[in-house]
Design an enzyme around this catalytic site. Structure first.
Site, PDB file in Angstrom:
ATOM      1  N   HIS A 133       0.832  -1.198   0.000  1.00  0.00           N
ATOM      2  CA  HIS A 133       0.000   0.000   0.000  1.00  0.00           C
ATOM      3  C   HIS A 133       0.870   1.253   0.000  1.00  0.00           C
ATOM      4  O   HIS A 133       2.072   1.190   0.259  1.00  0.00           O
ATOM      5  CB  HIS A 133      -0.922   0.034   1.226  1.00  0.00           C
ATOM      6  CG  HIS A 133      -2.096  -0.880   1.114  1.00  0.00           C
ATOM      7  ND1 HIS A 133      -2.045  -2.196   1.519  1.00  0.00           N
ATOM      8  CD2 HIS A 133      -3.354  -0.684   0.635  1.00  0.00           C
ATOM      9  CE1 HIS A 133      -3.223  -2.767   1.301  1.00  0.00           C
ATOM     10  NE2 HIS A 133      -4.038  -1.876   0.767  1.00  0.00           N
ATOM     11  N   LYS A 152      -0.681   4.953   4.409  1.00  0.00           N
ATOM     12  CA  LYS A 152      -1.528   3.995   5.124  1.00  0.00           C
ATOM     13  C   LYS A 152      -0.900   3.697   6.482  1.00  0.00           C
ATOM     14  O   LYS A 152       0.261   3.287   6.566  1.00  0.00           O
ATOM     15  CB  LYS A 152      -1.693   2.713   4.316  1.00  0.00           C
ATOM     16  CG  LYS A 152      -2.694   1.748   4.942  1.00  0.00           C
ATOM     17  CD  LYS A 152      -3.090   0.649   3.985  1.00  0.00           C
ATOM     18  CE  LYS A 152      -4.116  -0.283   4.595  1.00  0.00           C
ATOM     19  NZ  LYS A 152      -5.368   0.423   4.948  1.00  0.00           N
TER      20      LYS A 152
END
Length: 238
Positions: free
Chosen positions: A135, A139
């Site tokens: 990600h 995040k």
């Protein structure tokens, strides 16, 4: 439909654009600069709220929605240690809560594929199982909520694994999850079954935030007239 957007970052702005394209009205937008506007009076202007913030804020935001009688769609991850508290608040207020670890329609089909593959592989102990998720660097939680959901579904179908770890597994029943944070990656999830002679791998890779945002709007449309806890399995009839 009238929507309250709680969280107005990249995802919130994408949700706003898709919601308007689908004929909905955004009646309340909450970000870091106007959190004092998240009041019962303002929330009650909406048919449903969509919440994409951070774990530290999410739980109190859910509570405000329940107390205001407004169904809430939760896109925030990393708060599941408090899940029982949230669900108790929902029941106490006779509220509506749509929770998904991932709103992408493709990811939710991937969940079903993961369960099926785990069922097929449960009699094949020669294959060890691992997971990788990638990600963007913004995040905060690791592993992702999607990775945790995938792991829990896998454990339910496969007797060889009972828990996950971000470290090197110390037990055969532990599954390693590699959580990588780099660039602006929307989300990649890979599940790998590896033996001494070959491996089987399934992967879902998101191209953009559009899929997640569309799923959140579809969830809001579905949730507006529901009661209790609902999920993507309900929405997709899986």
């Amino acid at each position: 439909m009238k929507i309250a957007l709680i969280g107005y970052g990249k995802m919130g702005k994408t949700i706003e654009a898709i919601a308007k394209d689908r004929g909905h009205e955004i009646v309340l937008t909450i970000d870091m600069d106007n959190q004092e506007d998240l009041t019962p009076e303002n929330l009650k202007k909406a048919d449903v709220a969509i919440e994409f913030t951070v774990p530290a804020s999410a739980i109190k935001n859910y509570k405000k929605c329940f107390e205001s009688g407004v169904p809430v769609v939760s896109g925030t991850t990393g708060w599941l240690d408090h899940k029982e508290i949230v669900l108790a608040d929902m029941k106490k207020q006779d509220g509506t809560f749509f929770y998904a670890s991932n709103f992408s329609l493709g990811v939710n089909l991937f969940f079903a594929l993961n369960e099926k593959l785990a069922e097929l592989m449960k009699t094949r102990p020669e294959y060890d199982i691992s997971m990788e998720e990638v990600h963007h660097t913004q995040k905060l939680d690791a592993p992702s909520g999607t990775a945790i959901s995938l792991a829990e579904d896998l454990f339910a179908a496969h007797p060889g694994k009972h828990s996950w770890t971000l470290e090197k597994p110390k037990k055969e029943t532990e599954m390693h999850i590699e959580a990588i944070r780099e660039g602006d990656v929307p989300g990649i999830h890979r599940i790998k079954y590896e033996s001494d002679v070959d491996y089987i791998e399934i992967e879902h890779s998101a191209k953009s935030r559009q899929g997640f945002a569309l799923g959140a709007v579809l969830a809001a449309e579905y949730t507006a007239d529901k009661k209790g806890l609902v999920s993507m399995k309900d929405l997709l009839n899986l």
